[in-house]
Design a protein around this motif. Structure first.
Motif, mmCIF file in Angstrom:
data_model
loop_
_atom_site.group_PDB
_atom_site.id
_atom_site.type_symbol
_atom_site.label_atom_id
_atom_site.label_comp_id
_atom_site.label_asym_id
_atom_site.label_seq_id
_atom_site.Cartn_x
_atom_site.Cartn_y
_atom_site.Cartn_z
ATOM 1 N N GLY A 198 88.971 10.334 12.263
ATOM 2 C CA GLY A 198 89.265 10.254 13.686
ATOM 3 C C GLY A 198 89.654 11.564 14.311
ATOM 4 O O GLY A 198 89.994 11.614 15.484
ATOM 5 N N GLU A 199 89.658 12.639 13.556
ATOM 6 C CA GLU A 199 90.029 13.938 14.104
ATOM 7 C C GLU A 199 88.886 14.918 13.924
ATOM 8 O O GLU A 199 88.201 14.917 12.908
ATOM 9 C CB GLU A 199 91.287 14.475 13.415
ATOM 10 C CG GLU A 199 92.516 13.607 13.663
ATOM 11 C CD GLU A 199 93.755 14.223 13.028
ATOM 12 O OE1 GLU A 199 94.832 13.667 13.237
ATOM 13 O OE2 GLU A 199 93.638 15.249 12.340
ATOM 14 N N ALA A 200 88.691 15.775 14.915
ATOM 15 C CA ALA A 200 87.605 16.742 14.824
ATOM 16 C C ALA A 200 87.997 17.940 13.973
ATOM 17 O O ALA A 200 87.162 18.545 13.310
ATOM 18 C CB ALA A 200 87.215 17.207 16.221
ATOM 19 N N ALA A 201 89.290 18.302 14.002
ATOM 20 C CA ALA A 201 89.727 19.503 13.300
ATOM 21 C C ALA A 201 89.818 19.254 11.807
ATOM 22 O O ALA A 201 90.127 18.165 11.351
ATOM 23 C CB ALA A 201 91.087 19.942 13.837
ATOM 24 N N ALA A 202 89.541 20.301 11.026
ATOM 25 C CA ALA A 202 89.733 20.222 9.580
ATOM 26 C C ALA A 202 91.220 20.283 9.273
ATOM 27 O O ALA A 202 92.042 20.633 10.113
ATOM 28 C CB ALA A 202 89.002 21.365 8.901
ATOM 29 N N VAL A 203 91.567 19.926 8.038
ATOM 30 C CA VAL A 203 92.947 20.075 7.607
ATOM 31 C C VAL A 203 93.296 21.558 7.638
ATOM 32 O O VAL A 203 92.596 22.375 7.041
ATOM 33 C CB VAL A 203 93.137 19.509 6.188
ATOM 34 C CG1 VAL A 203 94.559 19.750 5.713
ATOM 35 C CG2 VAL A 203 92.832 18.023 6.171
ATOM 36 N N SER A 204 94.337 21.884 8.319
ATOM 37 C CA SER A 204 94.703 23.281 8.499
ATOM 38 C C SER A 204 95.864 23.651 7.589
ATOM 39 O O SER A 204 96.550 22.771 7.050
ATOM 40 C CB SER A 204 95.129 23.518 9.953
ATOM 41 O OG SER A 204 96.347 22.830 10.208
ATOM 42 N N PRO A 205 96.110 24.936 7.408
ATOM 43 C CA PRO A 205 97.313 25.334 6.669
ATOM 44 C C PRO A 205 98.580 24.735 7.272
ATOM 45 O O PRO A 205 99.504 24.373 6.542
ATOM 46 C CB PRO A 205 97.295 26.861 6.779
ATOM 47 C CG PRO A 205 95.841 27.203 6.923
ATOM 48 C CD PRO A 205 95.268 26.093 7.765
ATOM 49 N N HIS A 206 98.617 24.618 8.599
ATOM 50 C CA HIS A 206 99.777 24.001 9.246
ATOM 51 C C HIS A 206 99.924 22.539 8.818
ATOM 52 O O HIS A 206 101.044 22.071 8.570
ATOM 53 C CB HIS A 206 99.651 24.084 10.772
ATOM 54 C CG HIS A 206 100.720 23.312 11.492
ATOM 55 N ND1 HIS A 206 102.008 23.773 11.612
ATOM 56 C CD2 HIS A 206 100.679 22.087 12.108
ATOM 57 C CE1 HIS A 206 102.730 22.880 12.273
ATOM 58 N NE2 HIS A 206 101.952 21.858 12.590
ATOM 59 N N ASP A 207 98.791 21.805 8.737
ATOM 60 C CA ASP A 207 98.842 20.414 8.292
ATOM 61 C C ASP A 207 99.433 20.319 6.885
ATOM 62 O O ASP A 207 100.266 19.460 6.605
ATOM 63 C CB ASP A 207 97.443 19.792 8.280
ATOM 64 C CG ASP A 207 96.828 19.660 9.664
ATOM 65 O OD1 ASP A 207 97.586 19.476 10.630
ATOM 66 O OD2 ASP A 207 95.585 19.753 9.759
ATOM 67 N N VAL A 208 98.978 21.181 6.000
ATOM 68 C CA VAL A 208 99.460 21.150 4.622
ATOM 69 C C VAL A 208 100.957 21.454 4.584
ATOM 70 O O VAL A 208 101.722 20.789 3.873
ATOM 71 C CB VAL A 208 98.672 22.141 3.751
ATOM 72 C CG1 VAL A 208 99.245 22.196 2.336
ATOM 73 C CG2 VAL A 208 97.198 21.754 3.707
ATOM 74 N N ASP A 209 101.393 22.442 5.343
ATOM 75 C CA ASP A 209 102.827 22.758 5.403
ATOM 76 C C ASP A 209 103.616 21.582 5.957
ATOM 77 O O ASP A 209 104.726 21.287 5.493
ATOM 78 C CB ASP A 209 103.053 23.990 6.279
ATOM 79 C CG ASP A 209 102.561 25.282 5.641
ATOM 80 O OD1 ASP A 209 102.318 25.281 4.408
ATOM 81 O OD2 ASP A 209 102.413 26.279 6.373
ATOM 82 N N GLU A 210 103.053 20.905 6.944
ATOM 83 C CA GLU A 210 103.745 19.764 7.545
ATOM 84 C C GLU A 210 103.859 18.617 6.546
ATOM 85 O O GLU A 210 104.900 17.954 6.457
ATOM 86 C CB GLU A 210 103.007 19.317 8.809
ATOM 87 C CG GLU A 210 103.564 18.070 9.493
ATOM 88 C CD GLU A 210 104.945 18.260 10.093
ATOM 89 O OE1 GLU A 210 105.451 17.306 10.714
ATOM 90 O OE2 GLU A 210 105.544 19.353 9.939
ATOM 91 N N ILE A 211 102.816 18.357 5.790
ATOM 92 C CA ILE A 211 102.861 17.296 4.781
ATOM 93 C C ILE A 211 103.935 17.612 3.735
ATOM 94 O O ILE A 211 104.713 16.739 3.338
ATOM 95 C CB ILE A 211 101.476 17.114 4.138
ATOM 96 C CG1 ILE A 211 100.511 16.514 5.159
ATOM 97 C CG2 ILE A 211 101.551 16.229 2.892
ATOM 98 C CD1 ILE A 211 99.049 16.673 4.788
ATOM 99 N N ALA A 212 103.989 18.866 3.288
ATOM 100 C CA ALA A 212 105.020 19.258 2.326
ATOM 101 C C ALA A 212 106.412 19.070 2.922
ATOM 102 O O ALA A 212 107.346 18.600 2.242
ATOM 103 C CB ALA A 212 104.810 20.703 1.894
ATOM 104 N N ARG A 213 106.574 19.435 4.186
ATOM 105 C CA ARG A 213 107.876 19.242 4.842
ATOM 106 C C ARG A 213 108.244 17.771 4.901
ATOM 107 O O ARG A 213 109.399 17.375 4.659
ATOM 108 C CB ARG A 213 107.838 19.830 6.264
ATOM 109 C CG ARG A 213 109.186 19.739 6.990
ATOM 110 C CD ARG A 213 109.048 20.027 8.463
ATOM 111 N NE ARG A 213 108.360 18.960 9.186
ATOM 112 C CZ ARG A 213 108.931 17.813 9.567
ATOM 113 N NH1 ARG A 213 110.206 17.570 9.273
ATOM 114 N NH2 ARG A 213 108.242 16.903 10.237
ATOM 115 N N LEU A 214 107.277 16.933 5.213
ATOM 116 C CA LEU A 214 107.537 15.491 5.316
ATOM 117 C C LEU A 214 107.925 14.897 3.958
ATOM 118 O O LEU A 214 108.745 13.984 3.888
ATOM 119 C CB LEU A 214 106.309 14.786 5.875
ATOM 120 C CG LEU A 214 105.984 15.087 7.338
ATOM 121 C CD1 LEU A 214 104.590 14.565 7.696
ATOM 122 C CD2 LEU A 214 107.040 14.462 8.264
ATOM 123 N N VAL A 215 107.331 15.407 2.894
ATOM 124 C CA VAL A 215 107.737 14.965 1.559
ATOM 125 C C VAL A 215 109.220 15.261 1.344
ATOM 126 O O VAL A 215 109.970 14.427 0.817
ATOM 127 C CB VAL A 215 106.886 15.650 0.479
ATOM 128 C CG1 VAL A 215 107.463 15.399 -0.909
ATOM 129 C CG2 VAL A 215 105.443 15.152 0.540
#
Length: 319
Positions: A198-215
């Motif tokens: 549902g998203e046009a953008a690829a997974v970005s470095p920011h996304d990965v950092d955000e997922i790690a933060r959420l963990v």
């Protein structure tokens, strides 16, 4: 001690298999199984699969022999049984389907290897509560929150839940740190080449950092005010606390069995400290939907468990 075993009647891997269960305590089941040399890999959510050649020795060691129907009735009448519908939700195939659903079709082939490794981690044999069943429950709870209108990024929250106990060695704080680091390592190769559904953008470095933060939010379940996605992750992880009394009793029994190496007195003291901390936190749930659904029952469950630690084995549970 109530340990039950049925006759070898289930064919697999060139032999017949029995089921070894307890209808009162997963802790006693695991302790007995380990004492008899049964590996943790034989544990399947609420029972051990036992090869035919071990049946008689286990009876001699204290397991009560019952026919298959009687054993199923005894386990089914306890809170320890994991029903078939829950097993299916937590199966490898179902979980991989849910993982694939987070990714756009052209990214699924690359992402599937990551999902497969994660499922294998959640299936590690030393886990009893922090297992593939907990992962499925947390993802279901997230779906409930989103359906109830809780704001935040459901997709990033789901990915964080997949990683939040991917490393589980029983070391509070360190497990979350290692799980967050694992998210960065495993998602890194997908940066720029895998679009979320549902998203046009690829997974970005920011996304990965955000997922790690959420963990890391699951370390203390105290997301900052305005951290809407952190609130989703925290509430989904804690949703079991607000489940019905039988399901909560099974959760408590699973936790005791997972920390079976800890003596009873030390476990009671440690568990009491955890419960006191949770009860002192006020509102455990940070979304309005979570508070409405699980806040009241969670308080009742936590107080009942805390009161029960004053006497008797800590995970003797009945429906």
């Amino acid at each position: 001690m109530t340990l039950l075993i049925d006759p070898p009647a289930w064919p697999a891997h060139g032999t017949l298999w029995s089921h070894l269960v307890s209808d009162t305590s997963l802790h006693e089941l695991r302790t007995f199984a380990r004492a008899q040399g049964l590996g943790d890999r034989g544990f399947d959510l609420d029972h051990y699969d036992v090869p035919a050649e071990r049946h008689d020795a286990l009876v001699a060691a204290g397991a009560v022999a019952l026919d298959g129907r009687a054993l199923a009735r005894r386990l089914g009448a306890s809170v320890l049984r994991v029903p078939g519908r829950e097993r299916r939700r937590a199966s490898r195939a179902e979980l991989l389907d849910r993982w694939s659903g987070l990714w756009a079709p052209d990214a699924r082939r690359h992402a599937r290897a990551v999902g497969a490794e994660l499922v294998d981690r959640w299936r590690e044999p030393h886990r009893v509560y922090h297992s593939r069943l907990h992962l499925a429950d947390a993802l279901d709870a997230l779906d409930v929150l989103v359906a109830d209108g809780a704001p935040g990024s459901a997709r990033l929250a789901a990915l964080a839940l997949w990683f939040h106990d991917a490393v589980h060695d029983g070391e509070a704080g360190r497990d979350e740190e290692r799980s967050a680091a694992l998210a960065g390592t495993m998602l890194g190769p997908l940066v720029g080449g895998a679009a979320l559904a549902g998203e046009a953008a690829a997974v970005s470095p920011h996304d990965v950092d955000e997922i790690a933060r959420l963990v890391l939010v699951t370390t203390d379940h105290d997301p900052a005010a305005g951290d809407l996605t952190g609130a989703l992750v925290s509430d989904a992880d804690l949703a079991v606390l607000g489940s019905g009394p039988p399901r909560y009793a099974r959760y408590a029994a699973q936790v005791r069995a997972e920390y079976g190496h800890v003596p009873d007195d030390a476990f009671r003291a440690g568990r009491a400290a955890v419960l006191d901390q949770l009860l002192a936190a006020g509102s455990l749930f940070r979304t309005e939907a979570g508070r409405r659904r699980w806040g009241g029952p969670a308080g009742t469950n936590l107080r009942a468990e805390r009161d029960g630690l004053a006497g008797g084995p800590p995970d003797i549970v009945r429906s």
